[in-house]
Design a protein around this motif. Structure first.
Motif, PDB file in Angstrom:
ATOM      1  N   GLU A   5       1.504  -5.816   7.081  1.00 19.41           N
ATOM      2  CA  GLU A   5       1.893  -5.937   5.688  1.00 19.41           C
ATOM      3  C   GLU A   5       1.151  -4.890   4.873  1.00 19.41           C
ATOM      4  O   GLU A   5      -0.015  -4.608   5.125  1.00 19.41           O
ATOM      5  CB  GLU A   5       1.510  -7.346   5.216  1.00 19.41           C
ATOM      6  CG  GLU A   5       2.124  -7.764   3.934  1.00 19.41           C
ATOM      7  CD  GLU A   5       1.834  -9.235   3.632  1.00 19.41           C
ATOM      8  OE1 GLU A   5       2.779 -10.022   3.693  1.00 19.41           O
ATOM      9  OE2 GLU A   5       0.677  -9.555   3.358  1.00 19.41           O
ATOM     10  N   LEU A   6       1.850  -4.313   3.895  1.00 26.45           N
ATOM     11  CA  LEU A   6       1.187  -3.374   2.990  1.00 26.45           C
ATOM     12  C   LEU A   6       1.305  -3.894   1.582  1.00 26.45           C
ATOM     13  O   LEU A   6       2.291  -4.532   1.220  1.00 26.45           O
ATOM     14  CB  LEU A   6       1.753  -1.960   3.123  1.00 26.45           C
ATOM     15  CG  LEU A   6       3.114  -1.624   2.531  1.00 26.45           C
ATOM     16  CD1 LEU A   6       2.977  -1.170   1.093  1.00 26.45           C
ATOM     17  CD2 LEU A   6       3.742  -0.517   3.341  1.00 26.45           C
ATOM     18  N   ALA A   7       0.271  -3.643   0.783  1.00 30.39           N
ATOM     19  CA  ALA A   7       0.224  -4.085  -0.610  1.00 30.39           C
ATOM     20  C   ALA A   7       0.515  -2.904  -1.523  1.00 30.39           C
ATOM     21  O   ALA A   7      -0.117  -1.858  -1.395  1.00 30.39           O
ATOM     22  CB  ALA A   7      -1.154  -4.663  -0.925  1.00 30.39           C
ATOM     23  N   THR A   9       0.056  -1.840  -5.220  1.00 23.52           N
ATOM     24  CA  THR A   9      -0.759  -2.282  -6.345  1.00 23.52           C
ATOM     25  C   THR A   9      -0.915  -1.156  -7.360  1.00 23.52           C
ATOM     26  O   THR A   9      -0.439  -0.041  -7.149  1.00 23.52           O
ATOM     27  CB  THR A   9      -2.165  -2.710  -5.875  1.00 23.52           C
ATOM     28  OG1 THR A   9      -2.838  -1.564  -5.329  1.00 23.52           O
ATOM     29  CG2 THR A   9      -2.098  -3.815  -4.843  1.00 23.52           C
ATOM     30  N   THR A  16       3.691  -5.817  -5.202  1.00 27.47           N
ATOM     31  CA  THR A  16       4.247  -6.673  -4.154  1.00 27.47           C
ATOM     32  C   THR A  16       3.580  -6.397  -2.819  1.00 27.47           C
ATOM     33  O   THR A  16       2.758  -5.492  -2.696  1.00 27.47           O
ATOM     34  CB  THR A  16       5.779  -6.456  -4.057  1.00 27.47           C
ATOM     35  OG1 THR A  16       6.339  -7.445  -3.214  1.00 27.47           O
ATOM     36  CG2 THR A  16       6.122  -5.076  -3.534  1.00 27.47           C
ATOM     37  N   ARG A  17       3.948  -7.201  -1.830  1.00 26.24           N
ATOM     38  CA  ARG A  17       3.532  -6.995  -0.447  1.00 26.24           C
ATOM     39  C   ARG A  17       4.811  -6.783   0.352  1.00 26.24           C
ATOM     40  O   ARG A  17       5.788  -7.500   0.138  1.00 26.24           O
ATOM     41  CB  ARG A  17       2.746  -8.182   0.059  1.00 26.24           C
ATOM     42  CG  ARG A  17       1.467  -8.413  -0.756  1.00 26.24           C
ATOM     43  CD  ARG A  17       0.605  -9.495  -0.195  1.00 26.24           C
ATOM     44  NE  ARG A  17      -0.217  -9.063   0.923  1.00 26.24           N
ATOM     45  CZ  ARG A  17      -1.305  -8.292   0.849  1.00 26.24           C
ATOM     46  NH1 ARG A  17      -1.696  -7.841  -0.311  1.00 26.24           N
ATOM     47  NH2 ARG A  17      -1.992  -7.990   1.919  1.00 26.24           N
ATOM     48  N   THR A  19       6.620  -5.811   4.352  1.00 26.04           N
ATOM     49  CA  THR A  19       6.526  -5.669   5.808  1.00 26.04           C
ATOM     50  C   THR A  19       7.539  -4.627   6.252  1.00 26.04           C
ATOM     51  O   THR A  19       8.407  -4.198   5.467  1.00 26.04           O
ATOM     52  CB  THR A  19       6.839  -7.005   6.511  1.00 26.04           C
ATOM     53  OG1 THR A  19       8.190  -7.365   6.200  1.00 26.04           O
ATOM     54  CG2 THR A  19       5.875  -8.109   6.078  1.00 26.04           C
ATOM     55  N   THR A 136      -1.851  -0.031   4.963  1.00 31.32           N
ATOM     56  CA  THR A 136      -2.192  -1.369   4.473  1.00 31.32           C
ATOM     57  C   THR A 136      -2.075  -1.470   2.955  1.00 31.32           C
ATOM     58  O   THR A 136      -1.903  -2.568   2.435  1.00 31.32           O
ATOM     59  CB  THR A 136      -3.632  -1.758   4.872  1.00 31.32           C
ATOM     60  OG1 THR A 136      -4.535  -0.764   4.351  1.00 31.32           O
ATOM     61  CG2 THR A 136      -3.766  -1.860   6.385  1.00 31.32           C
ATOM     62  N   ALA A 137      -2.192  -0.329   2.253  1.00 27.67           N
ATOM     63  CA  ALA A 137      -2.158  -0.366   0.784  1.00 27.67           C
ATOM     64  C   ALA A 137      -1.665   0.957   0.225  1.00 27.67           C
ATOM     65  O   ALA A 137      -1.970   2.018   0.761  1.00 27.67           O
ATOM     66  CB  ALA A 137      -3.547  -0.670   0.235  1.00 27.67           C
ATOM     67  N   ARG A 139      -1.614   2.451  -3.740  1.00 31.74           N
ATOM     68  CA  ARG A 139      -1.993   2.204  -5.139  1.00 31.74           C
ATOM     69  C   ARG A 139      -1.449   3.325  -6.009  1.00 31.74           C
ATOM     70  O   ARG A 139      -1.679   4.504  -5.731  1.00 31.74           O
ATOM     71  CB  ARG A 139      -3.509   2.123  -5.273  1.00 31.74           C
ATOM     72  CG  ARG A 139      -3.944   1.887  -6.703  1.00 31.74           C
ATOM     73  CD  ARG A 139      -5.425   1.579  -6.836  1.00 31.74           C
ATOM     74  NE  ARG A 139      -5.767   1.411  -8.229  1.00 31.74           N
ATOM     75  CZ  ARG A 139      -5.513   0.316  -8.944  1.00 31.74           C
ATOM     76  NH1 ARG A 139      -4.914  -0.705  -8.385  1.00 31.74           N
ATOM     77  NH2 ARG A 139      -5.854   0.245 -10.204  1.00 31.74           N
TER      78      ARG A 139
END
Length: 160
Positions: A5-7, A9, A16-17, A19, A136-137, A139
Motif C-alpha cells: 500500500e502507498l500513502a 499525502t 488516500t491510500r 494498492t 510506500t509514500a 507526498r
C-alpha cells in the motif's frame, strides 16, 4: 498475499491510500525502458501502469487558482520501502509544461507488483537513479516556501 500500500499525502484535498489493484483500475500505459546503471550496465525492462500525473491530479493538489502558475511551486517526494527517495517537480509531469510520462508501474516485464508495490518509472531519465521500487509514500508539497529573504547577520552583506 498481503497487498503493498502507498500513502498519498501532503497538499491534497483527497489524500488516500492505494494498492496495486487500485492503480490497475486506472488507464494503463506501457513503456520499454533502458537505464544505464553504474554497477550493472544497461538494464532493459517493460513497465505498465497509470501516469503519476493522473493519479495525483485525482487526489486534488491544493493549487491556488488565484495565483498564476501556482503549480510550479509544488514538489513531489516519492519514498520506497528500502528508504530510497526521489523528488520531482510538478512541472516535470504536468502536460502544460514538460509533460513527462512518469509511471506508477504495476507490472515489470509482465510480472504483477501486487505484493512488492508500485515502482516509479521515469522513461526520460538516462540513469535509473530516480527509479523507486516498492513505493510506500508520495507526498505533494507546495508549502515549503520561498518567502522574502531573512535578515542579514551584522557585518555581512547579501550576495547573489
Amino acid at each position: 498475499m498481503t497487498l503493498a500500500e502507498l500513502a498519498l499525502t501532503g497538499d491534497l484535498s483527497r489524500p488516500t491510500r492505494l494498492t496495486v489493484p487500485d492503480l490497475l483500475g486506472r488507464p494503463q500505459h506501457r513503456v520499454a525502458v533502458g537505464f544505464e546503471c553504474a554497477t550493472s550496465g544497461v538494464q532493459r525492462h517493460r513497465f505498465s501502469g497509470p501516469r503519476l500525473h493522473d493519479v495525483l491530479a485525482d487526489a486534488g493538489p491544493s493549487f491556488d487558482p488565484a495565483r498564476r502558475k501556482d503549480r510550479l511551486r509544488f514538489l513531489i517526494a516519492v519514498t520506497g520501502k528500502d528508504g530510497h527517495h526521489a523528488v520531482l517537480s510538478w512541472a516535470e509531469i504536468d502536460p502544460d509544461f514538460a509533460g513527462a510520462a512518469v509511471l506508477l508501474a504495476v507490472t515489470i516485464d509482465d510480472t504483477p507488483l501486487d505484493a512488492a508495490g508500485p515502482q516509479l518509472v521515469l522513461p526520460q531519465d538516462r540513469c535509473g537513479a530516480r527509479h523507486v521500487s516498492g513505493i510506500t509514500a508520495i507526498r505533494v508539497d507546495g508549502g515549503y516556501g520561498f518567502g522574502a529573504p531573512g535578515p542579514v547577520p551584522a557585518g555581512r552583506t547579501r550576495t547573489g
